[in-house]
Design an enzyme around this catalytic site. Sequence first.
Site, PDB file in Angstrom:
ATOM      1  N   HIS A 258      91.578 -15.133  -3.519  1.00 15.62           N
ATOM      2  CA  HIS A 258      90.228 -15.712  -3.626  1.00 15.62           C
ATOM      3  C   HIS A 258      89.815 -15.957  -5.075  1.00 15.62           C
ATOM      4  CE1 HIS A 258      88.493 -11.532  -4.103  1.00 15.62           C
ATOM      5  NE2 HIS A 258      87.619 -12.194  -4.831  1.00 15.62           N
TER       6      HIS A 258
ATOM      7  N   GLN B 149      81.585  -6.964  -8.353  1.00  9.51           N
ATOM      8  CA  GLN B 149      81.794  -8.375  -8.666  1.00  9.51           C
ATOM      9  C   GLN B 149      82.481  -8.513 -10.037  1.00  9.51           C
ATOM     10  OE1 GLN B 149      79.924 -10.678 -10.895  1.00  9.51           O
ATOM     11  NE2 GLN B 149      81.271 -12.282 -10.173  1.00  9.51           N
ATOM     12  N   GLY B 150      83.604  -9.219 -10.051  1.00  9.53           N
ATOM     13  CA  GLY B 150      84.375  -9.376 -11.280  1.00  9.53           C
ATOM     14  C   GLY B 150      85.572  -8.440 -11.369  1.00  9.53           C
ATOM     15  N   ASP B 151      85.620  -7.445 -10.504  1.00  3.15           N
ATOM     16  CA  ASP B 151      86.817  -6.592 -10.416  1.00  3.15           C
ATOM     17  C   ASP B 151      87.855  -7.206  -9.491  1.00  3.15           C
ATOM     18  OD1 ASP B 151      85.933  -4.457 -12.092  1.00  3.15           O
ATOM     19  OD2 ASP B 151      84.684  -3.703 -10.452  1.00  3.15           O
ATOM     20  N   SER B 152      87.460  -8.172  -8.708  1.00  5.75           N
ATOM     21  CA  SER B 152      88.354  -8.823  -7.751  1.00  5.75           C
ATOM     22  C   SER B 152      89.680  -9.190  -8.381  1.00  5.75           C
ATOM     23  CB  SER B 152      87.720 -10.112  -7.231  1.00  5.75           C
ATOM     24  OG  SER B 152      86.923  -9.841  -6.124  1.00  5.75           O
TER      25      SER B 152
ATOM     26  N   ASP C 140      94.910 -11.824   0.962  1.00  3.50           N
ATOM     27  CA  ASP C 140      94.194 -12.051  -0.301  1.00  3.50           C
ATOM     28  C   ASP C 140      95.042 -11.610  -1.496  1.00  3.50           C
ATOM     29  OD1 ASP C 140      92.231 -12.815  -2.027  1.00  3.50           O
ATOM     30  OD2 ASP C 140      90.804 -11.224  -1.490  1.00  3.50           O
TER      31      ASP C 140
END
Length: 270
Positions: free
Chosen positions: A80, A214-217, A125
């Site tokens: 993603h 959010q942003g660690d993905s 993912d």
Amino acid sequence: MARWRILVSVAVATLTAAAMGATASPAAAAPTGSDDFGAPTTNVVGGTRAAQGEFPFMVRLSMGCGGALYSSKLVLTAAHCVNGTGTNTSITATLGVVDLNSSSKITVKSNYVYRAPGYNGNGKDWALIRLASPVTTLATLPIATNSTYDTGTFTIAGWGAATEGGGQQRYMLKASVPFVSDSTCNSSAMYGGEVIPTDEICAGYAAGGTDTCQGDSGGPMFRTGANGALVQVGIVSWGDGCARRNKPGVYTQVSYFSSAIASAAASLGG
Ligand code: 4AZ
């Protein structure tokens, strides 16, 4: 209900506000503490700063995701976080530093992206980003090739938000989170069947307070494996907000995809 992986597939900076607007809810459980002004004090959420060199395989990607150095030329991240398979020279990987502003940082452009075949926003993912030049000075993170290590206590790390809705971090944060079984994670109190048991692995505290955000993905979740060496068991994928009670982080279960990842890596030149 926020399935963040859908929201972060485009430019993170511009989407953050929209994502927050879409997900903020009065019912959202507060993180574990608050300061005198009522702001959450938990800060990865609930983490502490990683030491320089502690996790040499950690990668920050310019679209606002994390990753792990899989080999000298390949970064393992989340599907993603990328737009598809093909030539891609637009991603910058930053490596070798906990401080993204450090003059010692290594920056390398991508030259190709391989996104998991069949990825449609639900499971699968994972993706590999090939670097335009190899990084041979940093240790790589081996992936789990079976489910032996898909339990216990995991380490999460990244430069993502330290509070739900908060800003991206200059310094890498790290935290520990316990394994949550598929049956517990899919119970009505938690994700009520939304987690794909084969594809995904959950980790976090029922009470909340510590989590990726959010942003660690795309970044790795890892633990000690054979002979004390670190092994990657997860890829930060999604969750309902960050560090909320009864909403563990949901990670791609790397062991399930290990053969597919290895084949893809070989096809990309290792
Ligand atoms: C994200 O948007 C994200 N709490 C990553 C992990 C989690 C939520 C959001 C899990 O990158």
